[in-house]
Enzyme design. Structure first.
Site, short mmCIF file in Angstrom:
data_model
loop_
_atom_site.label_atom_id
_atom_site.label_comp_id
_atom_site.label_asym_id
_atom_site.label_seq_id
_atom_site.Cartn_x
_atom_site.Cartn_y
_atom_site.Cartn_z
N ASP A 44 0.86 -1.17 0.00
CA ASP A 44 0.00 0.00 0.00
C ASP A 44 0.90 1.23 0.00
O ASP A 44 1.84 1.31 0.80
CB ASP A 44 -0.88 -0.01 1.26
N ASP B 216 -3.06 4.60 -2.42
CA ASP B 216 -4.13 5.18 -1.62
C ASP B 216 -4.53 6.57 -2.13
O ASP B 216 -3.66 7.42 -2.36
CB ASP B 216 -3.63 5.29 -0.17
N GLU C 58 -6.20 3.80 -6.16
CA GLU C 58 -7.50 3.98 -5.50
C GLU C 58 -7.98 5.37 -5.89
O GLU C 58 -7.44 6.38 -5.44
CB GLU C 58 -7.36 3.85 -3.98
N HIS D 282 -11.15 -3.22 3.06
CA HIS D 282 -11.11 -2.84 4.48
C HIS D 282 -11.94 -1.60 4.78
O HIS D 282 -12.05 -1.20 5.94
CB HIS D 282 -9.66 -2.62 4.89
N ASP D 283 -12.46 -0.93 3.75
CA ASP D 283 -13.30 0.26 3.95
C ASP D 283 -14.78 -0.02 3.71
O ASP D 283 -15.60 0.90 3.78
CB ASP D 283 -12.91 1.37 2.96
#
Ligand code: TEU
Ligand code: CA
Length: 556
Positions: free
Chosen positions: A98, A200, A256, A328-329
């Site tokens: 990430d 991210d 993302e 995870h969100d």
């Protein structure tokens, strides 16, 4: 269309805090991950996307980084990382890191320096602005986790920008020195042998310099979106990153990109390869808001069909899709898009797997999805750990805007903590995740839903996912075939074909609990069934589909 290993791969996302605890302190860690690599090899995934493991004070569980070249104390050491990387590679599993470079932690040494004085050499690493004449924030932007996007800093009488929490100051990408630091850091990781980056909120790194007020939303703050998402230089910065780092290695990259449209996606991830391999789009997971992002509704089939088909069709030959139901969100896929009641949990989880894995793009499996793990039955605010959920409850309910009764089901339905409860490994204490006290509660359904039980049951969701992954490797039509929606107006069935030369597949998914009929096209009457979530002898003529039934027919 160009062939590439990352187009043929299946990715598994690990959220390290919740995956496996190796030392009994209640927090997942790198040794824990290494101890479960055999499990991932059995599942058959090619790539692991590792959510952040860098040094962090954990205001946002590692998405607030204080040192990009060190490991979070709770997760272990750099030696533990190197061992995990080696052991993953030994099993043919690649590791994608990430990359969180829209912002750092306020405890990163760059920011510690930056806030000291207006003349500090690190001052321009971040985005500082003078107060308005009345002392208030430079503009009306709200932050993603509530409140203003500006934090006043007394030492220099200026505000700094933070699109997320105030412990996540935004980096100033206009500063060439910032870009150089980021690219050097990425090069350091690439030289270590990692296999790619998930980037991210990379769509937010370039802000419109004037930073005008945004349109005011429910919470009374302005939307920064029009001036911070796909901002003026984002494509220049990514081209520079590609040229200086990415193009020198054989990597997989995924951006993302909240707020991305088809047109923007083609720019970020065009087949010409000047920026990224692919992006995450959010339309199918963010269309259901009632109070901001908070909602208690299931996403309707008509919307999903139209939306996912649009991405399948319009990126075809132009750019590459990433396919996902959860991360995870997001809440758990089976609870949100399927049906997590005992009777339907497994069939609906398998239906969702079929629907997604037969599409064109690289599929992502979020840890526990392959077990059909469900949302958590939160009882009170104290059960939440996630900064976003806690602030949302404060901003909507405790502020008096909405009644608890109205908001609570929405929070339960969409809280990020649903995805963050520990992976359920077996039916022993704490689901085998830890010998200590878990940092977040374990879902009480672990006695029924766990990896050990599923590995012993040939009909489990786990083995169904294993088969989906295997099929992708055996049938090029699943990777490269052209997508066409079928039965567009059917209210229950999501069906489509994929075509590659003389190979064709017909994918049929009943999205609902209701039984319904389907007429199998004669073209597929002698076809082979590749996978199905119910037993059925014959796939010819008119079939009555059972609740959440799914199958794939193939012929050439
Ligand atoms: O999320 C970015 C993002 O767009 C969020 O607004 C996301 O949609 C939200 O969490 C869902 O409500 C990334 C990370 O995935 C997330 O975990 C981080 O908290 C965030 O960036 C800040 O780094
Ligand atoms: Ca631990």
């Amino acid at each position: 269309m160009n062939k590439a290993w990352w187009k043929e791969a299946v990715v598994y996302q690990i959220y390290p805090r919740s995956f496996m605890d190796g030392n009994g302190d209640g927090i997942g860690d790198l040794k824990g991950i290494t101890s479960r690599l055999d499990y991932l090899q059995t599942l058959g995934v090619d790539v692991v996307w590792l959510s952040p493991v860098y040094k962090s004070p954990n205001d946002d569980n590692g998405y607030d980084i204080s040192d990009y070249q060190d490991i979070m104390d709770e997760f272990g050491t750099m030696d533990d990382f190197d061992e995990m990387l080696r052991e993953a590679h030994r099993r043919g599993i690649r590791i994608v890191m990430d990359l969180v470079v829209n912002h750092t932690s306020d405890e990163h040494r760059w920011f510690v320096e930056s806030r000291k004085s207006r003349e500090n050499p690190y001052r321009d690493y971040y985005i500082w602005k003078n107060p308005k004449e009345d002392g208030s924030a430079p503009n009306n932007w709200g932050a993603c986790f509530g409140g203003s996007a500006w934090e006043y800093d007394e030492a220099t009488n200026m505000y700094y920008l933070h699109l997320f929490s105030k412990k996540q100051p935004d980096l100033n990408w206009e500063n060439a020195q910032v870009r150089k630091e980021v690219f050097d850091m990425m090069t350091w990781w690439c030289d270590k042998g990692i296999d790619g980056f998930r980037m991210d909120v990379i769509s937010m790194i370039s802000k419109t310099p004037e930073m005008p007020d945004g349109p005011v939303g429910d919470q009374g703050y302005g939307d920064f979106g029009p001036y911070s998402i796909h901002g003026p230089h984002v494509h220049d910065y990514l081209k520079e990153m590609n040229q200086k780092v990415l193009s020198k290695y054989d990597l997989m990259t995924v951006g993302e990109t909240a707020g991305v449209t088809v047109e923007e996606a083609k720019r970020y991830s065009g087949e010409d390869g000047h920026e990224l391999n692919m992006v995450f789009q959010f339309e199918h997971v963010e269309s259901d808001g009632k109070y901001g992002k908070w909602s208690d509704q299931r996403i309707p089939l008509s919307f999903l069909k139209e939306n996912l088909s649009k991405w399948q069709t319009e990126l075809y030959g132009n750019a590459w899709n990433s396919l996902y139901w959860d991360n995870h969100d997001q809440p758990r896929a089976v609870s949100r898009f399927g049906d997590d009641r005992a009777e339907y949990r497994e069939v609906s989880a398998k239906m969702l797997g079929t629907l997604l894995h037969m599409m064109q793009g690289t599929p992502y499996i979020y840890q526990g999805e392959e077990l059909g793990m469900t949302n958590y039955p939160f009882q009170s605010k104290a059960d939440f750990r996630d900064i976003e959920s806690i602030h949302a409850y404060e901003d909507w309910v405790e502020s008096g805007k909405v009644e608890h009764e109205d908001f609570w089901p929405c929070l339960l339905n969409k809280s990020r903590d649903n995805a963050r409860t520990p992976v359920q490994w077996d039916d022993t204490k704490n689901a085998g995740f830890t010998q200590g006290n878990p940092w977040i509660q374990v879902n009480p359904n672990y006695t029924d839903i766990n990896a050990k039980a599923e590995l012993e049951n040939p009909d489990s969701v786990f083995y169904y996912y294993q088969k989906l992954i295997k099929l992708r490797k055996e049938y090029p039509v699943i990777v490269y075939g052209k997508y066409e929606l079928q039965l567009a107006d059917d209210e229950n069935i999501f069906a489509y074909t994929r075509t590659l030369d003389d190979q064709r597949i017909f994918v049929v998914c009943n999205y609902n609990q209701s039984r319904c009929n389907i007429q199998i096209p004669s073209e597929f009457s002698k076809a082979e069934c590749l996978i199905a979530n119910y037993e059925r002898k014959c796939y010819e003529g008119t079939l009555e589909l059972k609740p959440y039934e799914a199958f794939v027919l193939y012929h050439k």
